[in-house]
Design a protein around this motif. Structure first.
Motif, PDB file in Angstrom:
ATOM      1  N   ILE A  77      35.467  40.497  47.507  1.00  0.00           N
ATOM      2  CA  ILE A  77      34.150  41.117  47.364  1.00  0.00           C
ATOM      3  C   ILE A  77      33.249  40.555  48.456  1.00  0.00           C
ATOM      4  CG2 ILE A  77      32.069  41.243  45.914  1.00  0.00           C
ATOM      5  CD1 ILE A  77      33.939  41.109  43.486  1.00  0.00           C
ATOM      6  N   ALA A  78      32.552  41.433  49.152  1.00  0.00           N
ATOM      7  CA  ALA A  78      31.607  40.990  50.182  1.00  0.00           C
ATOM      8  C   ALA A  78      30.259  40.691  49.543  1.00  0.00           C
ATOM      9  CB  ALA A  78      31.451  42.054  51.260  1.00  0.00           C
ATOM     10  N   VAL A  79      29.616  39.652  50.043  1.00  0.00           N
ATOM     11  CA  VAL A  79      28.286  39.270  49.565  1.00  0.00           C
ATOM     12  C   VAL A  79      27.316  39.340  50.736  1.00  0.00           C
ATOM     13  CG1 VAL A  79      26.874  37.492  48.455  1.00  0.00           C
ATOM     14  CG2 VAL A  79      29.298  37.735  47.836  1.00  0.00           C
ATOM     15  N   VAL A  80      26.348  40.242  50.651  1.00  0.00           N
ATOM     16  CA  VAL A  80      25.311  40.357  51.674  1.00  0.00           C
ATOM     17  C   VAL A  80      24.216  39.353  51.344  1.00  0.00           C
ATOM     18  CG1 VAL A  80      23.527  41.847  52.654  1.00  0.00           C
ATOM     19  CG2 VAL A  80      25.789  42.776  52.142  1.00  0.00           C
ATOM     20  N   ILE A  81      24.044  38.375  52.220  1.00  0.00           N
ATOM     21  CA  ILE A  81      23.064  37.323  51.986  1.00  0.00           C
ATOM     22  C   ILE A  81      22.284  37.093  53.289  1.00  0.00           C
ATOM     23  CG2 ILE A  81      24.756  35.498  52.511  1.00  0.00           C
ATOM     24  CD1 ILE A  81      23.394  33.845  50.281  1.00  0.00           C
ATOM     25  N   PRO A  82      20.972  37.183  53.261  1.00  0.00           N
ATOM     26  CA  PRO A  82      20.202  37.081  54.510  1.00  0.00           C
ATOM     27  C   PRO A  82      20.365  35.736  55.206  1.00  0.00           C
ATOM     28  CG  PRO A  82      18.876  38.039  52.767  1.00  0.00           C
ATOM     29  CD  PRO A  82      20.115  37.522  52.112  1.00  0.00           C
ATOM     30  N   LEU A 119      27.662  33.359  41.640  1.00  0.00           N
ATOM     31  CA  LEU A 119      28.719  34.280  42.061  1.00  0.00           C
ATOM     32  C   LEU A 119      30.041  33.547  42.261  1.00  0.00           C
ATOM     33  CD1 LEU A 119      26.773  36.434  44.672  1.00  0.00           C
ATOM     34  CD2 LEU A 119      28.184  37.403  42.852  1.00  0.00           C
ATOM     35  N   ALA A 120      29.977  32.415  42.955  1.00  0.00           N
ATOM     36  CA  ALA A 120      31.192  31.687  43.320  1.00  0.00           C
ATOM     37  C   ALA A 120      31.923  31.150  42.095  1.00  0.00           C
ATOM     38  CB  ALA A 120      30.844  30.550  44.275  1.00  0.00           C
ATOM     39  N   ARG A 121      31.167  30.689  41.096  1.00  0.00           N
ATOM     40  CA  ARG A 121      31.825  30.168  39.893  1.00  0.00           C
ATOM     41  C   ARG A 121      32.627  31.256  39.196  1.00  0.00           C
ATOM     42  NH1 ARG A 121      28.549  28.933  34.506  1.00  0.00           N
ATOM     43  NH2 ARG A 121      28.652  31.220  34.570  1.00  0.00           N
ATOM     44  N   GLU A 122      32.024  32.414  39.035  1.00  0.00           N
ATOM     45  CA  GLU A 122      32.713  33.507  38.359  1.00  0.00           C
ATOM     46  C   GLU A 122      33.880  34.028  39.194  1.00  0.00           C
ATOM     47  OE1 GLU A 122      32.080  34.690  35.251  1.00  0.00           O
ATOM     48  OE2 GLU A 122      30.701  33.002  35.072  1.00  0.00           O
ATOM     49  N   ALA A 123      33.705  34.076  40.511  1.00  0.00           N
ATOM     50  CA  ALA A 123      34.788  34.556  41.380  1.00  0.00           C
ATOM     51  C   ALA A 123      35.990  33.623  41.311  1.00  0.00           C
ATOM     52  CB  ALA A 123      34.285  34.671  42.816  1.00  0.00           C
ATOM     53  N   LEU A 124      35.738  32.329  41.257  1.00  0.00           N
ATOM     54  CA  LEU A 124      36.827  31.352  41.173  1.00  0.00           C
ATOM     55  C   LEU A 124      37.601  31.530  39.875  1.00  0.00           C
ATOM     56  CD1 LEU A 124      38.126  28.888  42.571  1.00  0.00           C
ATOM     57  CD2 LEU A 124      36.547  27.452  41.277  1.00  0.00           C
ATOM     58  N   THR A 125      36.880  31.747  38.792  1.00  0.00           N
ATOM     59  CA  THR A 125      37.527  31.947  37.500  1.00  0.00           C
ATOM     60  C   THR A 125      38.383  33.215  37.505  1.00  0.00           C
ATOM     61  OG1 THR A 125      35.701  30.833  36.354  1.00  0.00           O
ATOM     62  CG2 THR A 125      37.115  32.265  35.029  1.00  0.00           C
ATOM     63  N   ALA A 126      37.865  34.270  38.160  1.00  0.00           N
ATOM     64  CA  ALA A 126      38.572  35.548  38.195  1.00  0.00           C
ATOM     65  C   ALA A 126      39.604  35.621  39.327  1.00  0.00           C
ATOM     66  CB  ALA A 126      37.569  36.693  38.348  1.00  0.00           C
ATOM     67  N   LYS A 127      39.738  34.541  40.111  1.00  0.00           N
ATOM     68  CA  LYS A 127      40.670  34.483  41.243  1.00  0.00           C
ATOM     69  C   LYS A 127      40.365  35.561  42.274  1.00  0.00           C
ATOM     70  CE  LYS A 127      44.314  32.339  38.477  1.00  0.00           C
ATOM     71  NZ  LYS A 127      45.711  32.417  37.984  1.00  0.00           N
ATOM     72  N   TYR A 128      39.094  35.727  42.557  1.00  0.00           N
ATOM     73  CA  TYR A 128      38.642  36.671  43.581  1.00  0.00           C
ATOM     74  C   TYR A 128      38.076  35.908  44.765  1.00  0.00           C
ATOM     75  CZ  TYR A 128      38.845  41.685  42.748  1.00  0.00           C
ATOM     76  OH  TYR A 128      39.255  42.984  42.670  1.00  0.00           O
ATOM     77  N   ARG A 129      38.231  36.478  45.952  1.00  0.00           N
ATOM     78  CA  ARG A 129      37.656  35.889  47.153  1.00  0.00           C
ATOM     79  C   ARG A 129      36.288  36.501  47.426  1.00  0.00           C
ATOM     80  NH1 ARG A 129      40.262  37.667  51.543  1.00  0.00           N
ATOM     81  NH2 ARG A 129      41.381  39.275  50.379  1.00  0.00           N
ATOM     82  N   LEU A 130      35.352  35.662  47.863  1.00  0.00           N
ATOM     83  CA  LEU A 130      34.047  36.136  48.304  1.00  0.00           C
ATOM     84  C   LEU A 130      33.987  36.065  49.825  1.00  0.00           C
ATOM     85  CD1 LEU A 130      31.565  34.427  45.791  1.00  0.00           C
ATOM     86  CD2 LEU A 130      32.592  36.705  45.651  1.00  0.00           C
ATOM     87  N   ILE A 131      33.596  37.157  50.442  1.00  0.00           N
ATOM     88  CA  ILE A 131      33.397  37.183  51.896  1.00  0.00           C
ATOM     89  C   ILE A 131      31.892  37.152  52.137  1.00  0.00           C
ATOM     90  CG2 ILE A 131      33.746  38.496  54.011  1.00  0.00           C
ATOM     91  CD1 ILE A 131      36.209  39.746  52.711  1.00  0.00           C
ATOM     92  N   LEU A 132      31.392  36.036  52.670  1.00  0.00           N
ATOM     93  CA  LEU A 132      29.958  35.868  52.863  1.00  0.00           C
ATOM     94  C   LEU A 132      29.538  36.505  54.178  1.00  0.00           C
ATOM     95  CD1 LEU A 132      29.472  32.171  51.688  1.00  0.00           C
ATOM     96  CD2 LEU A 132      29.527  34.276  50.345  1.00  0.00           C
ATOM     97  N   CYS A 133      28.539  37.362  54.110  1.00  0.00           N
ATOM     98  CA  CYS A 133      28.058  38.091  55.280  1.00  0.00           C
ATOM     99  C   CYS A 133      26.577  37.805  55.467  1.00  0.00           C
ATOM    100  CB  CYS A 133      28.297  39.588  55.111  1.00  0.00           C
ATOM    101  SG  CYS A 133      30.032  40.019  54.760  1.00  0.00           S
TER     102      CYS A 133
END
Length: 325
Positions: A62-67, A81-95
């Motif tokens: 999942i991409a995360v748009v962050i200024p 976001l990161a805590r829940e993503a880790l639990t769900a075994k999802y990667r966050l792409i920080l943009c």
């Protein structure tokens, strides 16, 4: 390059068994699992992730748009976001976009090109209508109130929260109130500015435009705002500040100038940041961590639904009384 058919042949098992082992399926005997894992190590097998994505229709990202990455407001949301993503075994792409519309559109193009499963927009320069155009390609969640759109949102009622803080200052007897804000032109800051203007108009308290300061985002900005105010002939006796880091810088600057808080200047912050807790800052808790966690849970559920309906979740806020008012 080895493939699962070769692994199955050498390990003496079926292709289905190899697939189950690769996907950590529970219904494989210990002996067969051990044989497959040993063969994988022997052949130095690496999965073709692109092929897996084509089969499953998911990227696991999942991409995360962050200024900006170094602002507490954004980083607190990102932590949730990161805590829940880790639990769900999802990667966050920080943009990181620095509010550049073209950079934000590039992230949405990643959704259109199926490079990611969804987009969480923490804060944006794009119009809601522009974001809506991309919802046909996958789920989008914003961390701000965008109204009832074809994408989901998790948000705090900035207008109501700011009005609450202003009413609290009025209840303490303050009639000369200043205001420190970050971005002048933004959806959330616009709501806070409207709350500030409406409060003064409806209460009959004079509004002093010279006491409104924008581009206040760091501790240094807070100290500079205090210096600017104290050069004025007529000064406010209270401030509402959009950001506890800014309030903290102002408080530290006040101590060095022997300005008493709250006797000479009362302060209310916004965000309930750790630095504010250490300094005894009265502030408005806007649940940033929960905002990020809720945004991930919503988009994760929508990725796994065939035709997800948009979700609009409003978070509660609370004023935390400490010693600065």
């Amino acid at each position: 390059m080895a493939n699962i058919k070769e692994i199955a042949r050498i390990a003496g098992v079926s292709v289905t068994t190899v697939s189950r082992v690769l996907n950590n399926h529970p219904y494989v005997s210990p002996e067969k699992r051990a044989a497959v894992l040993a063969t994988i190590e022997q052949l130095n097998y690496t999965r073709n992730i692109n092929a897996v994505n084509l089969i499953t229709g998911r990227t696991g990202a999942i991409a995360v748009v962050i200024p900006k990455l170094n602002y507490y407001y954004f980083s607190a949301i990102l932590e949730g976001l990161a805590r829940e993503a880790l639990t769900a075994k999802y990667r966050l792409i920080l943009c990181q976009t620095n509010y550049r519309p073209e950079a934000e559109l590039q992230v949405l193009d990643m959704l259109r090109n199926k490079e990611i499963d969804g987009v969480v927009i923490v804060s944006t320069a794009l119009k809601p209508e522009t974001i809506e155009e991309y919802t046909v390609y996958g789920p989008v969640v914003t961390c701000q109130d965008s109204g009832e759109r074809s994408f989901s949102s998790v948000y705090l009622e900035h207008y109501a929260a700011f009005r609450h803080g202003l009413q609290y200052l009025r209840g303490k007897g303050h009639r000369k109130i200043g205001y420190c804000e970050g971005r002048q032109h933004g959806s959330s800051s616009g709501l806070r500015q409207k709350a500030f203007g409406d409060f003064h108009r409806e209460s009959g308290i004079p509004l002093h435009p010279e006491w409104i300061m924008f581009d206040c985002v760091t501790e240094e900005d807070g100290a500079a705002a205090l210096h600017r105010l104290w050069q004025m002939e007529e000064r406010p006796d209270a401030l509402i500040i959009a950001g506890d880091h800014v309030a903290a810088g102002l408080m530290i600057g006040a101590r060095s100038c022997k300005i008493r808080i709250p006797e000479d200047l009362a302060i209310i912050g916004f965000d309930n940041q750790p630095i504010g807790r250490l300094l005894g800052l009265t502030t408005i808790d806007n649940q940033l961590f929960e905002m990020g966690a809720a945004a991930f849970r919503i988009i994760h559920d929508q990725i796994n639904e065939d035709a997800p309906s948009p979700v609009y979740r409003k978070l509660d806020y609370r004023l935390i009384e400490r010693t600065t008012v």
